[in-house]
Write a protein that holds these residues in place. Structure first.
Motif, PDB file in Angstrom:
ATOM      1  N   LYS A  11       0.835  -0.930   0.012  1.00 46.54           N
ATOM      2  CA  LYS A  11      -0.005   0.131  -0.100  1.00 46.54           C
ATOM      3  C   LYS A  11       0.875   1.228  -0.030  1.00 46.54           C
ATOM      4  O   LYS A  11       0.469   2.225  -0.940  1.00 46.54           O
ATOM      5  CB  LYS A  11      -1.122  -0.081   1.016  1.00 46.54           C
ATOM      6  N   MET A  12       1.755   1.240   0.860  1.00 44.44           N
ATOM      7  CA  MET A  12       2.842   2.531   0.889  1.00 44.44           C
ATOM      8  C   MET A  12       3.572   2.704  -0.319  1.00 44.44           C
ATOM      9  O   MET A  12       3.698   3.634  -0.763  1.00 44.44           O
ATOM     10  CB  MET A  12       3.801   2.486   2.206  1.00 44.44           C
ATOM     11  N   TYR A  13       4.033   1.393  -0.957  1.00 44.23           N
ATOM     12  CA  TYR A  13       4.867   1.764  -2.054  1.00 44.23           C
ATOM     13  C   TYR A  13       3.961   2.050  -3.273  1.00 44.23           C
ATOM     14  O   TYR A  13       4.410   3.241  -4.042  1.00 44.23           O
ATOM     15  CB  TYR A  13       5.488   0.304  -2.513  1.00 44.23           C
ATOM     16  N   ALA A  14       2.563   1.497  -3.379  1.00 42.83           N
ATOM     17  CA  ALA A  14       1.655   2.075  -4.191  1.00 42.83           C
ATOM     18  C   ALA A  14       1.383   3.477  -4.250  1.00 42.83           C
ATOM     19  O   ALA A  14       1.462   4.234  -5.252  1.00 42.83           O
ATOM     20  CB  ALA A  14       0.546   1.229  -4.296  1.00 42.83           C
ATOM     21  N   ASP A 119       9.075  -3.355   3.642  1.00 41.02           N
ATOM     22  CA  ASP A 119       8.027  -3.531   4.906  1.00 41.02           C
ATOM     23  C   ASP A 119       8.506  -3.153   6.249  1.00 41.02           C
ATOM     24  O   ASP A 119       7.470  -2.762   6.842  1.00 41.02           O
ATOM     25  CB  ASP A 119       7.931  -5.143   5.089  1.00 41.02           C
ATOM     26  N   ALA A 120       9.782  -2.965   6.393  1.00 40.76           N
ATOM     27  CA  ALA A 120      10.368  -2.339   7.797  1.00 40.76           C
ATOM     28  C   ALA A 120       9.709  -0.956   7.474  1.00 40.76           C
ATOM     29  O   ALA A 120       9.552  -0.380   8.746  1.00 40.76           O
ATOM     30  CB  ALA A 120      11.679  -2.554   8.001  1.00 40.76           C
ATOM     31  N   TRP A 121      10.001  -0.315   6.263  1.00 40.61           N
ATOM     32  CA  TRP A 121       9.825   1.018   6.431  1.00 40.61           C
ATOM     33  C   TRP A 121       8.481   1.589   6.503  1.00 40.61           C
ATOM     34  O   TRP A 121       8.216   2.684   6.615  1.00 40.61           O
ATOM     35  CB  TRP A 121      10.293   1.751   5.111  1.00 40.61           C
ATOM     36  N   ALA A 122       7.583   0.533   6.216  1.00 40.00           N
ATOM     37  CA  ALA A 122       6.052   0.661   5.668  1.00 40.00           C
ATOM     38  C   ALA A 122       5.346   1.398   6.801  1.00 40.00           C
ATOM     39  O   ALA A 122       4.459   2.087   6.722  1.00 40.00           O
ATOM     40  CB  ALA A 122       5.392  -0.483   5.276  1.00 40.00           C
ATOM     41  N   LYS A 123       5.680   0.997   8.095  1.00 40.82           N
ATOM     42  CA  LYS A 123       5.147   1.685   9.463  1.00 40.82           C
ATOM     43  C   LYS A 123       5.471   2.868   9.989  1.00 40.82           C
ATOM     44  O   LYS A 123       4.739   3.425  10.481  1.00 40.82           O
ATOM     45  CB  LYS A 123       5.292   0.489  10.694  1.00 40.82           C
ATOM     46  N   PHE A 124       6.477   3.666   8.962  1.00 40.69           N
ATOM     47  CA  PHE A 124       6.645   5.161   9.527  1.00 40.69           C
ATOM     48  C   PHE A 124       6.175   5.910   8.339  1.00 40.69           C
ATOM     49  O   PHE A 124       5.869   5.543   7.215  1.00 40.69           O
ATOM     50  CB  PHE A 124       8.206   5.124   9.173  1.00 40.69           C
ATOM     51  N   GLU A 126       6.881   8.639   7.508  1.00 39.46           N
ATOM     52  CA  GLU A 126       8.053   9.215   6.432  1.00 39.46           C
ATOM     53  C   GLU A 126       8.604   7.973   5.431  1.00 39.46           C
ATOM     54  O   GLU A 126       9.835   8.241   4.915  1.00 39.46           O
ATOM     55  CB  GLU A 126       9.069   9.806   6.967  1.00 39.46           C
ATOM     56  N   PHE A 127       7.534   7.184   5.202  1.00 38.22           N
ATOM     57  CA  PHE A 127       8.226   6.049   4.284  1.00 38.22           C
ATOM     58  C   PHE A 127       8.758   6.615   3.038  1.00 38.22           C
ATOM     59  O   PHE A 127       9.823   6.224   2.383  1.00 38.22           O
ATOM     60  CB  PHE A 127       6.799   5.061   3.835  1.00 38.22           C
TER      61      PHE A 127
END
Length: 340
Positions: A11-14, A119-124, A126-127
């Motif tokens: 979701k964050m990458y999209a 995936d590790a960055w997705a929770k932030f 500021e992804f």
């Protein structure tokens, strides 16, 4: 490693891809697109900001793949007096004495980021910033590596054969070897090397830096902007001597560490720079070193590649390295420490 992005990571990458498309004014970031020159400059500035060294030199966009150097410095005095009763005043041509042209080469910076990191960055929140910073930081480091190790621009590069990116482009040191060999010292009393230490070509690093400076054109030698860039092995050896001599005295040890033992050598401010050859000393000014990129040549694409369990960020542009004034650059390389 996960073979697929997590739901949140996907979701964050999209969303980031949509943001990239909006930022660059294109329909899809997943297709290769040209970056507008003004936005290319902003992207370049963001990359430059990831490195203290790149911020000290010139990293600029130019319109042509071949052309005249941007920063043609003066090579001598311009002040005098003319008897206008008998002679016309004449503007002095004090542009650099050397070849004043540049040529850029196609350069690719393609960065793969594993799904696990996405995936590790997705929770932030500021992804997007973390993703962009990772790509920009690697491009910045690669630019420095090529600048100090590049020897030629191969049609197809080979990272296994040239792990320091020697085949990506011709960097500043190779330009000096090719165009001003008289200002590059490669050997002393012993063939193939310059010795440093008791009984060597130079007794100490101060003397070596001083002699390097003497190879700079005398008209540019005392402008107050010269610096010495010194290889880490040479600095480490000098630091070890200071510790051996004064390191047992607490106040002296603290002074050494605070100063990082690179305050001045040979009367010049001295610096340690990432990826600089460990056995080399260069004397020049920071603004005499440049990286040019063609501002209309930047291409970009972001791709989700499940076959490699990563996302990929493709960047290409025409790029090259320039010593603005060759007569303001001097180098001693192949320095070998003499055993005590």
């Amino acid at each position: 490693m996960s073979q697929n992005l997590s739901v949140l990571g996907a979701k964050m990458y999209a969303q980031m891809q949509l943001d990239v498309a909006e930022t660059y004014g294109v329909e899809l970031a997943t297709k290769m697109f040209s970056v507008e020159p003004t936005i290319a400059q902003e992207l370049n500035d963001a990359i430059t900001a990831k490195s203290d060294f790149l911020q000290r030199i010139n990293v600029i966009g130019v319109s042509e793949i071949k052309g005249q150097k941007v920063f043609l410095g003066v090579s001598g005095p311009v002040t005098g007096r003319t008897n206008t009763k008998t002679t016309d005043r004449e503007a002095k041509d004090v542009s650099a004495l050397d070849d004043s042209t540049y040529e850029l080469s196609s350069t690719e910076s393609d960065v793969g980021i594993p799904y696990a990191k996405i995936d590790a960055w997705a929770k932030f929140p500021e992804f997007a910033q973390k993703y962009s910073a990772a790509v920009q930081k690697q491009i910045a480091l690669d630019r420095i590596m090529v600048g100090f190790h590049g020897t030629h621009a191969a049609v197809e590069t080979d990272l296994d054969a040239f792990p320091m990116l020697q085949d990506v482009n011709k960097g500043w040191l190779q330009i000096a070897r090719d165009q001003i060999p008289e200002q590059v010292l490669k050997e002393g009393k012993v063939a193939g090397k310059v010795t440093l230490g008791a009984g060597g070509d130079y007794a100490n690093l101060d003397a070596l830096v001083h002699d390097t400076k003497q190879m700079v054109d005398e008209r540019l030698r005392d402008g107050g902007d010269l610096v010495a860039i010194i290889g880490s092995d040479l600095l480490a050896a000098d630091k070890a001597k200071l510790y051996a001599k004064q390191g047992d005295v607490p106040t002296e040890k603290e002074r050494i560490e605070d100063a990082q033992v690179i305050a001045t050598y040979g009367g010049l401010p001295s610096f340690s720079v990432p990826f600089f050859p460990t056995d080399t000393v260069v004397v020049t000014s920071f603004d005499n070193l440049s990286i040019y990129f063609q501002d209309s040549s930047w291409r970009k694409q972001t791709v989700d590649n499940p076959k490699r369990s990563r996302v990929e960020d493709y960047n290409s542009r025409n790029e090259g390295y320039v010593i603005e004034q060759l007569e303001k650059f001097a180098m001693i390389e192949n320095v070998e420490l003499v055993a005590a």
